[in-house]
Write a protein that holds these residues in place. Structure first.
Motif, PDB file in Angstrom:
ATOM      1  N   ASN A 190      44.871  27.905  21.768  1.00 27.12           N
ATOM      2  CA  ASN A 190      45.484  29.179  22.157  1.00 27.12           C
ATOM      3  C   ASN A 190      46.555  29.551  21.148  1.00 27.12           C
ATOM      4  OD1 ASN A 190      48.038  27.900  22.926  1.00 27.12           O
ATOM      5  ND2 ASN A 190      46.965  27.181  24.752  1.00 27.12           N
ATOM      6  N   GLU A 191      47.042  30.781  21.235  1.00 26.51           N
ATOM      7  CA  GLU A 191      47.950  31.294  20.211  1.00 26.51           C
ATOM      8  C   GLU A 191      49.266  30.525  20.160  1.00 26.51           C
ATOM      9  OE1 GLU A 191      47.362  33.287  17.839  1.00 26.51           O
ATOM     10  OE2 GLU A 191      45.363  33.865  18.505  1.00 26.51           O
ATOM     11  N   PHE A 192      49.785  30.120  21.322  1.00 28.72           N
ATOM     12  CA  PHE A 192      51.046  29.380  21.320  1.00 28.72           C
ATOM     13  C   PHE A 192      50.887  28.040  20.614  1.00 28.72           C
ATOM     14  CE2 PHE A 192      54.264  26.550  23.031  1.00 28.72           C
ATOM     15  CZ  PHE A 192      55.408  27.337  22.983  1.00 28.72           C
ATOM     16  N   THR A 193      49.785  27.364  20.876  1.00 30.38           N
ATOM     17  CA  THR A 193      49.531  26.072  20.223  1.00 30.38           C
ATOM     18  C   THR A 193      49.337  26.237  18.730  1.00 30.38           C
ATOM     19  OG1 THR A 193      48.456  25.298  22.258  1.00 30.38           O
ATOM     20  CG2 THR A 193      48.091  24.001  20.266  1.00 30.38           C
ATOM     21  N   ILE A 194      48.661  27.319  18.330  1.00 30.39           N
ATOM     22  CA  ILE A 194      48.482  27.580  16.900  1.00 30.39           C
ATOM     23  C   ILE A 194      49.832  27.780  16.230  1.00 30.39           C
ATOM     24  CG2 ILE A 194      47.577  29.256  15.230  1.00 30.39           C
ATOM     25  CD1 ILE A 194      45.259  29.751  17.175  1.00 30.39           C
ATOM     26  N   TRP A 195      50.696  28.572  16.878  1.00 31.46           N
ATOM     27  CA  TRP A 195      52.029  28.801  16.325  1.00 31.46           C
ATOM     28  C   TRP A 195      52.815  27.500  16.226  1.00 31.46           C
ATOM     29  CZ3 TRP A 195      56.419  28.239  19.696  1.00 31.46           C
ATOM     30  CH2 TRP A 195      57.644  28.494  19.065  1.00 31.46           C
ATOM     31  N   TRP A 196      52.744  26.700  17.269  1.00 34.48           N
ATOM     32  CA  TRP A 196      53.558  25.493  17.333  1.00 34.48           C
ATOM     33  C   TRP A 196      53.043  24.374  16.424  1.00 34.48           C
ATOM     34  CZ3 TRP A 196      58.225  24.246  18.826  1.00 34.48           C
ATOM     35  CH2 TRP A 196      58.544  22.903  19.044  1.00 34.48           C
ATOM     36  N   LYS A 197      51.743  24.164  16.412  1.00 40.53           N
ATOM     37  CA  LYS A 197      51.189  23.001  15.711  1.00 40.53           C
ATOM     38  C   LYS A 197      50.663  23.303  14.316  1.00 40.53           C
ATOM     39  CE  LYS A 197      49.961  20.225  19.765  1.00 40.53           C
ATOM     40  NZ  LYS A 197      48.879  19.460  20.452  1.00 40.53           N
TER      41      LYS A 197
END
Length: 272
Positions: A174-181
């Motif tokens: 998901n987009e949040f995980t992409i941003w974070w990781k």
């Protein structure tokens, strides 16, 4: 034998003189903090009989340690908030295409043109209305996110290849995980520079904490040092000791992380 460049000699000489002029007051502050009252007017940088008694006396003051803790809480929380929200907004503006994106970015940047003094009254009225006066939240909320941090992070996120993000989406992230990781590890220099600037700015903040706090227990270190200097009257060795203790954390952070400051600022300028 290589030829000596006169211009280089002049530049290095100017830099050396400028460095000496900037460092001498700092050295004198630390030197005075190691002196006894009878040595205060001895202008030598190395005291004849250095002592740590001044530091022991200042640290025994409960108020000073309380002010130190207050500044640490405010600086750490505001820094963490800036790293999270500024990077999240910067990532959104850099990697998502939506109507009005450019207008939103310009609106955020335009806030940099508003002097802090003009914002103090709205901040104070807002704090009074919500019961934030004389609280940690009242001190911290104006700096929880900044236009400068958003601009800095957006500039760096624009250099992150879109192919990396698309590959992560194909893998089901998901987009949040992409941003974070995915995205965040690729902009470490910007995060480091933003963290240092934010921490130092809040550690030394004076104007707003002075207005929003009334109880001595909530003073931050700059406000507390002003009160401490008034109480100590002409005990310059104690005043210099308090100032030295307040300066040490900023010096340590700068000396350890200065390469991140220089690299972050240089890259931000190139990307602008």
């Amino acid at each position: 034998m290589s030829r000596i460049n006169p211009k280089a000699i002049v530049r290095w000489t100017i830099l050396f003189i400028g460095g000496v002029l900037m460092v001498t007051p700092l050295l004198y502050m630390f030197s005075t903090s190691l002196k006894t009252p009878g040595q205060i007017y001895d202008l030598r940088l190395i005291p004849s009989a250095p002592t740590l008694a001044n530091y022991m006396e200042v640290l025994r003051e409960g108020d000073f340690m309380r002010w130190f803790i207050n500044s640490s809480i405010v600086a750490v929380v505001v820094t963490a908030s800036n790293l999270f929200f500024d990077s999240l907004v910067g990532y959104t503006l850099a990697k998502f295409k939506f109507r009005g994106r450019r207008f939103v970015f310009i609106a955020i940047l335009s806030t940099l043109m508003i002097p802090t003094e003009m914002l103090v009254i709205p901040w104070y009225l807002m704090s009074a209305q919500f019961g934030w006066l004389d609280t940690y939240w009242g001190i911290m909320f104006p700096g929880m996110t900044t236009a400068f941090g958003t601009f800095l992070m957006k500039q760096f996120f624009e250099t992150v290849p879109d192919d990396f993000l698309e590959a992560a989406r194909i893998d089901g992230m998901n987009e949040f995980t992409i941003w974070w990781k995915i995205a965040m590890p690729l902009v470490t220099p910007a995060l480091s520079a933003l963290a240092i600037f934010t921490f130092l700015g809040n550690w030394t903040a004076f104007f707003w904490p002075l207005i929003v706090t009334t109880s001595k227990e909530l003073y931050t270190l700059p406000i507390g040092l002003t009160s401490f200097a008034v109480e100590q009257a002409i005990r310059w060795e104690m005043i210099m000791t308090g100032a030295a203790l307040a300066t040490i954390p900023t010096l340590v952070i700068f000396l350890v992380l200065q390469r991140f400051i220089v690299r972050g600022v240089m890259l931000a300028g190139l990307k602008g």
